[in-house]
Design an enzyme around this catalytic site. Structure first.
Site, mmCIF file in Angstrom:
data_model
loop_
_atom_site.group_PDB
_atom_site.id
_atom_site.type_symbol
_atom_site.label_atom_id
_atom_site.label_comp_id
_atom_site.label_asym_id
_atom_site.label_seq_id
_atom_site.Cartn_x
_atom_site.Cartn_y
_atom_site.Cartn_z
ATOM 1 N N LYS A 87 0.809 -1.219 0.000
ATOM 2 C CA LYS A 87 0.000 0.000 0.000
ATOM 3 C C LYS A 87 0.840 1.266 0.000
ATOM 4 C CE LYS A 87 -1.465 0.872 4.787
ATOM 5 N NZ LYS A 87 -2.609 1.420 5.513
ATOM 6 N N ASP A 88 2.122 1.162 0.294
ATOM 7 C CA ASP A 88 2.999 2.332 0.236
ATOM 8 C C ASP A 88 3.667 2.503 -1.121
ATOM 9 O OD1 ASP A 88 2.494 3.005 2.888
ATOM 10 O OD2 ASP A 88 4.075 1.675 3.623
ATOM 11 N N ARG A 138 -8.321 8.412 4.360
ATOM 12 C CA ARG A 138 -9.301 7.364 4.055
ATOM 13 C C ARG A 138 -10.055 6.943 5.313
ATOM 14 N NH1 ARG A 138 -8.767 2.130 4.987
ATOM 15 N NH2 ARG A 138 -6.586 2.434 5.582
ATOM 16 N N ARG A 139 -9.320 6.695 6.390
ATOM 17 C CA ARG A 139 -9.975 6.286 7.644
ATOM 18 C C ARG A 139 -10.789 7.444 8.199
ATOM 19 N NH1 ARG A 139 -4.277 3.438 9.196
ATOM 20 N NH2 ARG A 139 -4.740 1.415 8.257
ATOM 21 N N ARG A 156 1.328 10.245 14.076
ATOM 22 C CA ARG A 156 2.386 9.751 13.200
ATOM 23 C C ARG A 156 3.345 8.899 14.017
ATOM 24 N NH1 ARG A 156 4.436 12.118 8.852
ATOM 25 N NH2 ARG A 156 5.341 10.057 8.696
ATOM 26 N N ARG A 162 2.907 4.897 18.236
ATOM 27 C CA ARG A 162 1.462 5.170 18.229
ATOM 28 C C ARG A 162 0.772 4.502 19.411
ATOM 29 N NH1 ARG A 162 -0.548 5.828 12.051
ATOM 30 N NH2 ARG A 162 1.406 6.662 11.274
ATOM 31 N N CYS A 249 -0.974 7.925 -2.267
ATOM 32 C CA CYS A 249 -1.154 7.114 -1.065
ATOM 33 C C CYS A 249 -1.901 7.890 0.012
ATOM 34 C CB CYS A 249 0.168 6.554 -0.553
ATOM 35 S SG CYS A 249 1.253 7.789 0.131
HETATM 36 C C1 DPM Z 1 -0.579 4.440 3.691
HETATM 37 C C2 DPM Z 1 -1.531 4.869 4.625
HETATM 38 C C3 DPM Z 1 -1.010 4.549 5.897
HETATM 39 C C4 DPM Z 1 0.270 3.927 5.686
HETATM 40 C C5 DPM Z 1 -2.827 5.544 4.291
HETATM 41 C C6 DPM Z 1 -4.064 4.672 4.490
HETATM 42 C C7 DPM Z 1 -1.655 4.789 7.207
HETATM 43 C C8 DPM Z 1 -1.286 6.118 7.795
HETATM 44 C C9 DPM Z 1 -1.884 6.310 9.154
HETATM 45 C C10 DPM Z 1 -0.662 4.540 2.222
HETATM 46 N N1 DPM Z 1 0.490 3.917 4.331
HETATM 47 O O1 DPM Z 1 -4.019 3.516 4.936
HETATM 48 O O2 DPM Z 1 -5.172 5.182 4.199
HETATM 49 O O3 DPM Z 1 -2.677 5.508 9.666
HETATM 50 O O4 DPM Z 1 -1.539 7.324 9.770
HETATM 51 C C11 DPM Z 1 1.345 1.836 6.588
HETATM 52 C C12 DPM Z 1 0.967 0.839 7.543
HETATM 53 C C13 DPM Z 1 1.249 -0.408 6.938
HETATM 54 C C14 DPM Z 1 1.797 -0.148 5.686
HETATM 55 C C15 DPM Z 1 0.439 1.075 8.891
HETATM 56 C C16 DPM Z 1 -1.067 1.181 9.011
HETATM 57 C C17 DPM Z 1 1.082 -1.809 7.515
HETATM 58 C C18 DPM Z 1 -0.012 -2.616 6.868
HETATM 59 C C19 DPM Z 1 0.255 -3.163 5.482
HETATM 60 C C20 DPM Z 1 1.234 3.365 6.703
HETATM 61 N N2 DPM Z 1 1.870 1.212 5.525
HETATM 62 O O5 DPM Z 1 -1.802 1.364 8.044
HETATM 63 O O6 DPM Z 1 -1.529 1.085 10.158
HETATM 64 O O7 DPM Z 1 1.316 -3.773 5.248
HETATM 65 O O8 DPM Z 1 -0.621 -3.009 4.640
#
Ligand code: DPM
Length: 319
Positions: A87-88, A138-139, A156, A162, A249
């Site tokens: 997702k990143d 999104r959330r 963050r 967190r 993203c």
């Molecule tokens: C991206 C988002 C977030 C990450 C945006 C989204 C969350 C940011 C936040 C694109 N990357 O989800 O709408 O909650 O402040 C990220 C996480 C993981 C990969 C952590 C998470 C782990 C899960 C995975 C940060 N990137 O979302 O809690 O491998 O999919």
């Protein structure tokens, strides 16, 4: 297997966070198990997204926030491939690089972790004014739609940071990807898995995406052993949907996919940040048509007004 691969050391690039390293070490172990004669070395680095922790993600700009340094090292030959949370990984990759494989997905859902004073509550019974920590647009947009009486506050830092901020009382609850907590061995912190009716997950959430040089057939053939076809088909549909909406993203775009009886179902949502507008639709088709289904869903949402919502948000992010 050509002989030059079997005699050289393969360098795997990774971010330094605990979660990134757990994921990369898993990839390293799996490849070593399949190819015991090859030496796989991990090389770590920090990306912009790791360094800038005091600015909301949406304001930093999202062109490869968590990936660019790794991509530069791949293009210069310092590393052979990079392991990312899919997702990143932006949907459009730099010239010369490609998505080499997609691994079997963990639970792609979002999860709520609560402060201990709320351990008898679920998301729909948290009190008026409860402070919810997330920096995902999104959330934020989806939860605001369902729970307009909550307060939302940016958060963050890595998962441990967190959780500490939550435990110290800065938030009543925080929302994280279930996959991250599961991989870190912290599944016990998951208080509630949010169902798709409340939160559609991010594109590619829960899967790892391995990026490599486009023409590097030796590396591509190694990576093939880690590919999980159903996950790849679902994620290709999700990524085509995001690409079709030109989303980075940090956009309020969510998805849900299933494959059952050889039918791929893709649901997508675009939401306004105030939670007032939610545009949602579903397409179904053959898993082999994943990419065209993603574009089709993007066009459908656009016809229903998604572009106007995204234009407003993109203008605000640039401001
Ligand atoms: C991206 C988002 C977030 C990450 C945006 C989204 C969350 C940011 C936040 C694109 N990357 O989800 O709408 O909650 O402040 C990220 C996480 C993981 C990969 C952590 C998470 C782990 C899960 C995975 C940060 N990137 O979302 O809690 O491998 O999919």
């Amino acid at each position: 297997m050509s002989s030059n691969v079997a005699t050289r050391t393969i360098r795997i690039g990774s971010r330094k966070s605990q979660l990134a390293l757990v994921q990369t070490h898993w990839v390293q172990a799996e490849l070593s198990r399949h190819f015991p004669d090859i030496n796989f070395e991990v090389s770590t680095m920090e990306t912009q997204g790791d360094k800038i922790l005091d600015v909301a993600l949406s304001k930093i700009g999202d062109k490869g926030l968590f990936t660019q340094e790794l991509e530069d090292d791949m293009l210069s030959g310092d590393i052979d491939f990079a392991v990312h949370s899919l997702k990143d990984l932006p949907t459009n990759l730099p010239e010369g690089l490609r998505l080499g494989c997609v691994t079997q997905r963990e639970d792609p859902a979002d999860a709520m972790v609560v402060h201990e004073k709320h351990k008898d509550k679920q998301i729909d019974t948290l009190p008026e004014g409860a402070v919810i920590g997330t920096s995902s647009l999104r959330r934020l947009a989806q939860l605001r739609h369902h729970f307009p009486h909550f307060k939302f506050k940016d958060i963050r830092g890595n998962v441990n940071t967190r959780l500490r901020k939550l435990d110290e009382g800065e938030y009543d609850a925080i929302i994280l990807a279930a996959a991250g907590l599961n991989r870190l061995g912290m599944s016990d912190r998951i208080h509630q898995i949010l169902p798709p009716s409340i939160s559609l997950h991010a594109v590619g959430q829960g899967a790892l995406g391995i990026e490599c040089r486009s023409g590097d057939d030796d590396i591509l053939s190694l990576l093939k052993v880690l590919e999980h076809e159903p996950t790849a088909q679902r994620c290709y549909a999700e990524r085509a949907f995001l690409r079709g909406l030109e989303g980075g993203c940090q956009v309020p775009i969510g998805v849900n996919t299933t494959i059952e009886n050889d039918t791929l179902t893709l649901t997508g949502i675009v939401a306004s940040l105030d939670g007032q507008q939610l545009i949602k639709d579903t397409v179904t088709g053959s898993p082999t048509d994943a990419e065209s289904m993603g574009s089709k869903l993007a066009n459908r949402l656009r016809d229903q007004g998604a572009q106007e919502i995204l234009d407003v948000i993109n203008a605000e992010n640039r401001a």
